[in-house]
Design a protein around this motif. Structure first.
Motif, PDB file in Angstrom:
ATOM      1  N   ILE A  34      -8.294  -0.737   7.273  1.00 49.23           N
ATOM      2  CA  ILE A  34      -7.463  -1.944   7.361  1.00 49.23           C
ATOM      3  C   ILE A  34      -6.021  -1.458   7.465  1.00 49.23           C
ATOM      4  O   ILE A  34      -5.379  -1.144   6.462  1.00 49.23           O
ATOM      5  N   LYS A  35      -5.554  -1.346   8.714  1.00 44.37           N
ATOM      6  CA  LYS A  35      -4.246  -0.751   9.016  1.00 44.37           C
ATOM      7  C   LYS A  35      -4.115   0.539   8.232  1.00 44.37           C
ATOM      8  O   LYS A  35      -5.013   1.369   8.269  1.00 44.37           O
ATOM      9  N   ASN A  36      -3.012   0.724   7.522  1.00 47.24           N
ATOM     10  CA  ASN A  36      -2.878   1.894   6.661  1.00 47.24           C
ATOM     11  C   ASN A  36      -3.043   1.524   5.197  1.00 47.24           C
ATOM     12  O   ASN A  36      -2.595   2.244   4.311  1.00 47.24           O
ATOM     13  N   HIS A  37      -3.682   0.378   4.933  1.00 46.81           N
ATOM     14  CA  HIS A  37      -3.835  -0.095   3.555  1.00 46.81           C
ATOM     15  C   HIS A  37      -5.133   0.370   2.911  1.00 46.81           C
ATOM     16  O   HIS A  37      -5.180   0.593   1.706  1.00 46.81           O
ATOM     17  N   LEU A  38      -6.191   0.494   3.676  1.00 42.28           N
ATOM     18  CA  LEU A  38      -7.460   1.014   3.171  1.00 42.28           C
ATOM     19  C   LEU A  38      -7.839   2.190   4.057  1.00 42.28           C
ATOM     20  O   LEU A  38      -8.052   2.030   5.270  1.00 42.28           O
ATOM     21  N   ILE A  39      -7.885   3.361   3.447  1.00 38.88           N
ATOM     22  CA  ILE A  39      -8.114   4.604   4.179  1.00 38.88           C
ATOM     23  C   ILE A  39      -9.498   5.147   3.822  1.00 38.88           C
ATOM     24  O   ILE A  39      -9.893   5.161   2.658  1.00 38.88           O
TER      25      ILE A  39
ATOM     26  N   PHE B 228     -13.968   8.955  -1.221  1.00 36.62           N
ATOM     27  CA  PHE B 228     -13.732   8.628   0.190  1.00 36.62           C
ATOM     28  C   PHE B 228     -12.832   7.437   0.464  1.00 36.62           C
ATOM     29  O   PHE B 228     -12.505   7.174   1.613  1.00 36.62           O
ATOM     30  N   PHE B 229     -12.417   6.674  -0.511  1.00 41.00           N
ATOM     31  CA  PHE B 229     -11.530   5.534  -0.270  1.00 41.00           C
ATOM     32  C   PHE B 229     -10.170   5.779  -0.897  1.00 41.00           C
ATOM     33  O   PHE B 229     -10.068   6.378  -1.962  1.00 41.00           O
ATOM     34  N   GLN B 230      -9.143   5.257  -0.250  1.00 42.31           N
ATOM     35  CA  GLN B 230      -7.814   5.211  -0.842  1.00 42.31           C
ATOM     36  C   GLN B 230      -7.163   3.906  -0.418  1.00 42.31           C
ATOM     37  O   GLN B 230      -7.305   3.480   0.730  1.00 42.31           O
ATOM     38  N   ILE B 231      -6.472   3.276  -1.363  1.00 36.50           N
ATOM     39  CA  ILE B 231      -5.740   2.039  -1.087  1.00 36.50           C
ATOM     40  C   ILE B 231      -4.252   2.354  -1.112  1.00 36.50           C
ATOM     41  O   ILE B 231      -3.769   3.025  -2.031  1.00 36.50           O
ATOM     42  N   ARG B 232      -3.541   1.856  -0.098  1.00 33.31           N
ATOM     43  CA  ARG B 232      -2.096   2.051   0.001  1.00 33.31           C
ATOM     44  C   ARG B 232      -1.450   0.695   0.238  1.00 33.31           C
ATOM     45  O   ARG B 232      -1.703   0.042   1.237  1.00 33.31           O
ATOM     46  N   LEU B 233      -0.619   0.301  -0.698  1.00 31.40           N
ATOM     47  CA  LEU B 233       0.127  -0.959  -0.582  1.00 31.40           C
ATOM     48  C   LEU B 233       1.603  -0.656  -0.819  1.00 31.40           C
ATOM     49  O   LEU B 233       2.056  -0.586  -1.962  1.00 31.40           O
ATOM     50  N   GLY B 234       2.331  -0.449   0.281  1.00 32.20           N
ATOM     51  CA  GLY B 234       3.740  -0.065   0.163  1.00 32.20           C
ATOM     52  C   GLY B 234       3.844   1.286  -0.518  1.00 32.20           C
ATOM     53  O   GLY B 234       3.216   2.249  -0.107  1.00 32.20           O
ATOM     54  N   ILE B 235       4.624   1.345  -1.607  1.00 27.82           N
ATOM     55  CA  ILE B 235       4.780   2.614  -2.326  1.00 27.82           C
ATOM     56  C   ILE B 235       3.638   2.868  -3.300  1.00 27.82           C
ATOM     57  O   ILE B 235       3.507   3.959  -3.840  1.00 27.82           O
TER      58      ILE B 235
END
Length: 155
Positions: free
Chosen positions: A33-38, A116-123
């Motif tokens: 999901i864009k760069n929010h869920l890797i 295997f998952f990473q969440i990125r929300l802004g900083i």
């Protein structure tokens, strides 16, 4: 019910990790999901966030395999022997036990845990995690909710 939740948690965790090992290259960076869920593929030889990855093998085996196995078996035994336990508490314990077993299976079978998952929300960024980690976290959040509501958690 406890065993169903535990087995479903372990099953989903193990299937997702096996798919990751087979289909995702190590250290890949796949935006879901864009760069929010890797989606990635990282082998963690330590505990949460890699803690203990450089411990001596015998200490790792004790702290990351033997001790968790003992604690999970005690929790499972205690929750199954306790009649009239709060359903919410049973579900919380089942998630913690299932998630713990999912990661323990990896440690015993592979010597590491597949994340295997990473969440990125802004900083804000999570560590890299898996389904077992989600289950344990959900169980702990449920415990906190029960404590906040004034429930006793004696098992």
């Amino acid at each position: 019910m406890i065993l169903i939740i535990v087995l479903m948690t372990v099953g989903c965790d193990q299937v997702s990790k096996e798919l990751t090992r087979q289909k995702v290259a190590p250290e890949a960076f796949i935006p879901v999901i864009k760069n929010h869920l890797i989606l990635t593929n990282v082998e963690n030889t330590g505990a949460m966030l890699g803690f203990g990855h450089d411990f001596p093998p015998i200490l790792k085996r004790f702290l990351l395999q033997a001790l968790p196995m003992l604690l999970l078996l005690i929790m499972l035994y205690r929750i199954m022997k306790k009649p009239n336990t709060n359903l919410f508490l049973i579900i919380a314990f089942a998630f913690v036990i299932g998630g713990g077993l999912g990661n323990l299976i990896d440690r015993i079978a592979y010597g590491s845990v597949t994340d295997f998952f990473q969440i990125r929300l802004g900083i804000l960024r999570t560590g890299i995690f898996n389904i077992a980690d989600v289950a344990v976290t959900l169980g702990v959040i449920m415990f906190i909710f029960l404590i906040a509501r004034g429930k006793k958690l004696a098992i």
